[in-house]
Design a protein around this motif. Structure first.
Motif, mmCIF file in Angstrom:
data_model
loop_
_atom_site.group_PDB
_atom_site.id
_atom_site.type_symbol
_atom_site.label_atom_id
_atom_site.label_comp_id
_atom_site.label_asym_id
_atom_site.label_seq_id
_atom_site.Cartn_x
_atom_site.Cartn_y
_atom_site.Cartn_z
ATOM 1 N N GLY A 187 0.808 -1.211 0.000
ATOM 2 C CA GLY A 187 0.000 0.000 0.000
ATOM 3 C C GLY A 187 0.842 1.263 0.000
ATOM 4 O O GLY A 187 1.960 1.296 0.502
ATOM 5 N N ALA A 192 -7.435 -2.128 0.134
ATOM 6 C CA ALA A 192 -7.257 -0.670 0.184
ATOM 7 C C ALA A 192 -7.932 -0.030 -1.035
ATOM 8 O O ALA A 192 -8.152 -0.689 -2.049
ATOM 9 N N THR A 241 -4.896 0.682 4.580
ATOM 10 C CA THR A 241 -4.997 -0.719 4.161
ATOM 11 C C THR A 241 -5.508 -1.564 5.313
ATOM 12 O O THR A 241 -4.956 -1.526 6.414
#
Length: 402
Positions: free
Chosen positions: A108, A136, A180
């Motif tokens: 992420g 995410a 995330t």
């Protein structure tokens, strides 16, 4: 000063924390870790009891120490969502179980906007698979609501490639910097033992409506090890066992009876223990118990539903006898120590329960009962099982049975 990166599993090797209760399940968030750890702190534990769980349940020790060290956020100790997944399933990076697989993810970045759901790790356990996903972007307020309860927001699996299965979605962690979430997807289906992979599409729902679709996920199904042995344990089924599963108005319809079956096989795998019970078949049981008289009472159920109800009673009525026969079962480890099965981390309320049985086998009296675990079991550590006053030697994991 820059922190030195170390593998927490390596740091914990050979360390025994005597002030912690290691019996609890892995916590879901920093707040829950702190709350559960404080509630579980108690007097000094027997060091030998902790050592008996060393190889089987290493994740319990790690999770407890993570909770103790956590002050502001779980990520102060667990430097990645992947490590949260390892701790939750109780697996080690140095001695991972073969059924545990880890997968590369893109990782992420703060500010990402394209929805993604990526498989980071999975445990394949026969009729069950546990998958951990990095998802995410998930806004902080939504992540907080998901961690607190699932009454407003919930994770939802759609387009599951299995024809029949049950599922459970849980949020296990969250990285606020990259927004995330770590989502655990648990699936149960008899089809999992026959397929090479399964898939689904992850959705975020708000008040029952789809708010975001994060994409399709494919989970490879790896081969599972199991160790088996023949056993011989009597199991008794009585009127009281059946009556415990009935409405009071149905109890007078029963006959006074006692029947006996025998547990003939024991199987242990990474995610469960299973026994096979050979008992009088459904027809014999209905005649002896009088349970067949429950059909046609005033409830007015359709015939096919009543038949399913009676099959369910048949399985449930034998379960208490199975519990009694297996009481005190102990796993003997190759290092000379032992651990009681009842002390293993279990799924749900625990105990032995009737698995989905093939109807033809069930009518013949062959029944399966399972003790489902919430963390991975290291089969290579087990030498034998003691139950009913007798020790049964198990073949080494990965080797053919005698």
């Amino acid at each position: 000063m820059r922190p030195v990166k170390r593998d927490i599993f390596d740091l914990m090797d050979g360390y025994w924390e005597e002030r912690l209760d290691l019996e609890g399940s892995t916590p879901f968030s920093a707040r829950q870790i702190r709350t559960r750890t404080m509630s579980m702190l108690k007097g000094k534990e027997d060091k030998r009891c902790a050592q008996r769980r060393s190889r089987l349940l290493r994740g319990l020790l790690v999770a407890a120490i993570v909770g103790m060290l956590c002050c502001a956020t779980a990520f102060a100790v667990l430097n990645s969502l992947r490590e949260i997944a390892r701790a939750d399933m109780g697996v080690s990076t140095t001695e991972p179980v073969p059924e545990w697989s880890e997968y590369e993810t893109t990782g992420g970045e703060a500010g990402e906007t394209e929805p993604r759901a990526e498989l980071t790790a999975a445990l394949c356990a026969g009729e069950r698979v546990y998958a951990y996903l990095e998802v995410a972007p998930v806004p902080p307020d939504v992540a907080g609501a998901l961690a607190a309860d699932r009454s407003v927001y919930e994770w939802w699996p759609s387009r599951i490639t299995l024809s029949t299965c049950s599922s459970l979605m849980e949020q296990m962690g969250y990285d606020q910097e990259t927004q995330t979430a770590l989502v655990k997807a648990s699936f149960y289906s008899q089809e999992l033992e026959e397929v090479e992979e399964m898939g689904f599409t992850l959705q975020l729902r708000h008040d029952g409506q789809t708010e975001q679709t994060y994409g399709a996920v494919t989970i490879p199904i790896v081969e599972q090890q199991a160790v088996r042995c023949e056993v011989d344990l009597p199991v008794v089924n009585t009127t009281d066992d059946l009556a415990a599963n009935l409405h009071p108005e149905d109890v007078p319809l029963l006959l006074d009876y006692e029947m006996e079956g025998r547990i003939t096989w024991l199987s242990i795998s990474v995610g469960q223990l299973e026994v096979v019970l050979e008992a009088p078949n459904v027809t014999e049981w209905l005649a002896a118990s009088g349970a067949g008289q429950i059909q046609g009472n005033s409830r007015g159920l359709p015939q096919e539903i009543q038949e399913g109800f009676l099959r369910s009673l048949y399985l449930k009525s034998w379960a208490s006898g199975v519990d009694e026969a297996l009481e005190g079962m102990t796993l003997r480890l190759r290092d000379g120590t032992a651990v009681a099965v009842e002390d293993l981390p279990r799924d749900g309320s625990g105990g032995w329960w009737a698995a989905e049985n093939t109807p033809v086998l069930m009518y013949d009296g062959t029944q399966r009962y399972q003790f489902v675990l919430s963390q991975a079991l290291d089969l290579s550590a087990i030498r034998s099982v003691t139950v009913g006053g007798k020790e049964y030697t198990l073949p080494a994991a990965g080797l053919p049975e005698d």
